[in-house]
Design an enzyme around this catalytic site. Structure first.
Site, PDB file in Angstrom:
ATOM      1  N   LYS A  13       0.828  -1.217   0.000  1.00  0.00           N
ATOM      2  CA  LYS A  13       0.000   0.000   0.000  1.00  0.00           C
ATOM      3  C   LYS A  13       0.862   1.266   0.000  1.00  0.00           C
ATOM      4  CE  LYS A  13      -2.142  -0.896   3.921  1.00  0.00           C
ATOM      5  NZ  LYS A  13      -1.440  -2.107   4.356  1.00  0.00           N
ATOM      6  N   ARG A  88      -9.082   1.128   9.458  1.00  0.00           N
ATOM      7  CA  ARG A  88      -8.667  -0.231   9.816  1.00  0.00           C
ATOM      8  C   ARG A  88      -9.717  -0.946  10.658  1.00  0.00           C
ATOM      9  NH1 ARG A  88      -2.759   0.751   9.418  1.00  0.00           N
ATOM     10  NH2 ARG A  88      -1.607  -1.182   9.646  1.00  0.00           N
ATOM     11  N   ARG A 127      12.314  -5.926   5.147  1.00  0.00           N
ATOM     12  CA  ARG A 127      12.380  -4.587   4.549  1.00  0.00           C
ATOM     13  C   ARG A 127      13.128  -3.581   5.418  1.00  0.00           C
ATOM     14  NH1 ARG A 127       5.922  -2.866   4.451  1.00  0.00           N
ATOM     15  NH2 ARG A 127       5.701  -2.672   6.701  1.00  0.00           N
ATOM     16  N   ARG A 161      11.902  -0.641  10.602  1.00  0.00           N
ATOM     17  CA  ARG A 161      10.809  -0.375  11.536  1.00  0.00           C
ATOM     18  C   ARG A 161      10.855  -1.368  12.684  1.00  0.00           C
ATOM     19  NH1 ARG A 161       5.274   0.345   8.228  1.00  0.00           N
ATOM     20  NH2 ARG A 161       4.540  -0.632  10.143  1.00  0.00           N
ATOM     21  N   ARG A 172       0.225  -8.353  13.689  1.00  0.00           N
ATOM     22  CA  ARG A 172      -0.376  -7.343  12.800  1.00  0.00           C
ATOM     23  C   ARG A 172      -1.305  -8.010  11.779  1.00  0.00           C
ATOM     24  NH1 ARG A 172       4.941  -4.618  10.822  1.00  0.00           N
ATOM     25  NH2 ARG A 172       3.612  -3.342   9.499  1.00  0.00           N
TER      26      ARG A 172
HETATM   27  P1  AMP Z   1       1.313   0.766   9.246  1.00  0.00           P
HETATM   28  O1  AMP Z   1       2.497   1.654   8.986  1.00  0.00           O
HETATM   29  O2  AMP Z   1       0.086   1.180   8.471  1.00  0.00           O
HETATM   30  O3  AMP Z   1       1.628  -0.692   9.109  1.00  0.00           O
HETATM   31  O4  AMP Z   1       0.923   1.003  10.795  1.00  0.00           O
HETATM   32  C1  AMP Z   1       1.821   0.694  11.827  1.00  0.00           C
HETATM   33  C2  AMP Z   1       1.070   0.553  13.148  1.00  0.00           C
HETATM   34  O5  AMP Z   1       0.438   1.803  13.467  1.00  0.00           O
HETATM   35  C3  AMP Z   1      -0.066  -0.479  13.128  1.00  0.00           C
HETATM   36  O6  AMP Z   1       0.404  -1.791  13.378  1.00  0.00           O
HETATM   37  C4  AMP Z   1      -0.942   0.057  14.254  1.00  0.00           C
HETATM   38  O7  AMP Z   1      -0.398  -0.240  15.525  1.00  0.00           O
HETATM   39  C5  AMP Z   1      -0.843   1.566  14.059  1.00  0.00           C
HETATM   40  N1  AMP Z   1      -1.878   2.071  13.125  1.00  0.00           N
HETATM   41  C6  AMP Z   1      -1.675   2.649  11.909  1.00  0.00           C
HETATM   42  N2  AMP Z   1      -2.833   3.008  11.346  1.00  0.00           N
HETATM   43  C7  AMP Z   1      -3.806   2.646  12.224  1.00  0.00           C
HETATM   44  C8  AMP Z   1      -5.239   2.727  12.209  1.00  0.00           C
HETATM   45  N3  AMP Z   1      -5.900   3.253  11.169  1.00  0.00           N
HETATM   46  N4  AMP Z   1      -5.900   2.252  13.290  1.00  0.00           N
HETATM   47  C9  AMP Z   1      -5.249   1.748  14.348  1.00  0.00           C
HETATM   48  N5  AMP Z   1      -3.921   1.606  14.421  1.00  0.00           N
HETATM   49  C10 AMP Z   1      -3.197   2.059  13.372  1.00  0.00           C
END
Ligand code: AMP
Length: 218
Positions: A13, A88, A127, A161, A172
């Site tokens: 994404k 989400r 990554r 990360r 996740r």
């Molecule tokens: P991402 O970079 O999108 O994989 O997000 C990393 C982490 O941020 C996720 O595993 C969640 O802990 C938190 N996070 C990001 N976006 C959301 C969301 N829309 N709702 C809840 N937690 C989020």
């Protein structure tokens, strides 16, 4: 145009959102990036989110809905945006619809990244990115051309990360299956869902998305 990119972590994404920003002038709104920035700045919000993110769980709806509500008020979002990592949960999806309806607008399309979950752990765990220009790399699939040197900016510093380790990735993916996947029927019922093959090479996915965009009428 207002788009949502929906799919599990590691589906691609972020890569496609960046390309949509560059080629279609859509502002990339990534809640993950926003939360990591809050954490790096040491804000109260960042501190509250830190443990939850490290465990691979979802940050509260209240926090992320508040962040997005504030961000889409900014003038650069008027012409269009692409949401990456939000919504989400079904609660976040309905809150988004409500905030857009109040502004007399709506989501034009939801691009679903269809992926093979088993391949994602390997995809995500390897990554890393350039610490300076954020160019993305992978231990197995995309090493810098000259080892240890960023292809784009020449920096020799890279970061990973915290939550990109196999154990957290599994948590996740579980959060995606249980809390995020139920959004798919919500958008399908509205006729907004457009699946693309998230296992294809990035350029191929970009092409598929371009095909979807030509079918969407904002
Ligand atoms: P991402 O970079 O999108 O994989 O997000 C990393 C982490 O941020 C996720 O595993 C969640 O802990 C938190 N996070 C990001 N976006 C959301 C969301 N829309 N709702 C809840 N937690 C989020």
């Amino acid at each position: 145009m207002k788009l949502i990119l929906l799919g599990p972590p590691g589906a691609g994404k972020g890569t496609q959102a960046e390309r949509l920003e560059k080629h279609h002038k859509l502002v990339q709104l990534s809640t993950g990036v926003m939360l990591r920035a809050e954490r790096a700045a040491g804000t109260e919000l960042g501190k509250a989110a830190d443990k939850v993110m490290a465990a691979g769980q979802l940050v509260s709806d209240e926090i992320v809905i508040g962040m997005i509500a504030k961000r889409i008020e900014e003038p650069d979002c008027k012409a269009g945006f692409v949401l990456d990592g939000f919504p989400r949960t079904v609660n976040q999806a309905t809150a988004l619809d409500e905030m857009l309806a109040e502004k007399g607008t709506k989501i034009d399309g939801v691009i679903e990244f269809v992926v093979d979950e088993a391949a994602l752990v390997e995809r995500i765990s390897g990554r890393f990115e350039c610490a300076k220009c954020k160019a993305g790399y992978h231990d197995k699939f995309k090493q810098p051309k000259k080892p240890g040197v960023c292809d784009v900016c020449g920096s020799t510093e890279f970061t990973r990360r915290k939550d990109d380790n196999a154990e957290t990735v599994k948590a996740r993916l579980k959060a995606y299956r249980e809390q995020t996947a139920p959004i798919l029927p919500y958008y399908k019922a509205k006729g907004l869902l457009y699946p693309v093959d998230g296992m294809a090479a990035p350029d191929q996915v970009t092409k598929e998305i371009a095909g979807v965009l030509s079918r969407i009428k904002p």
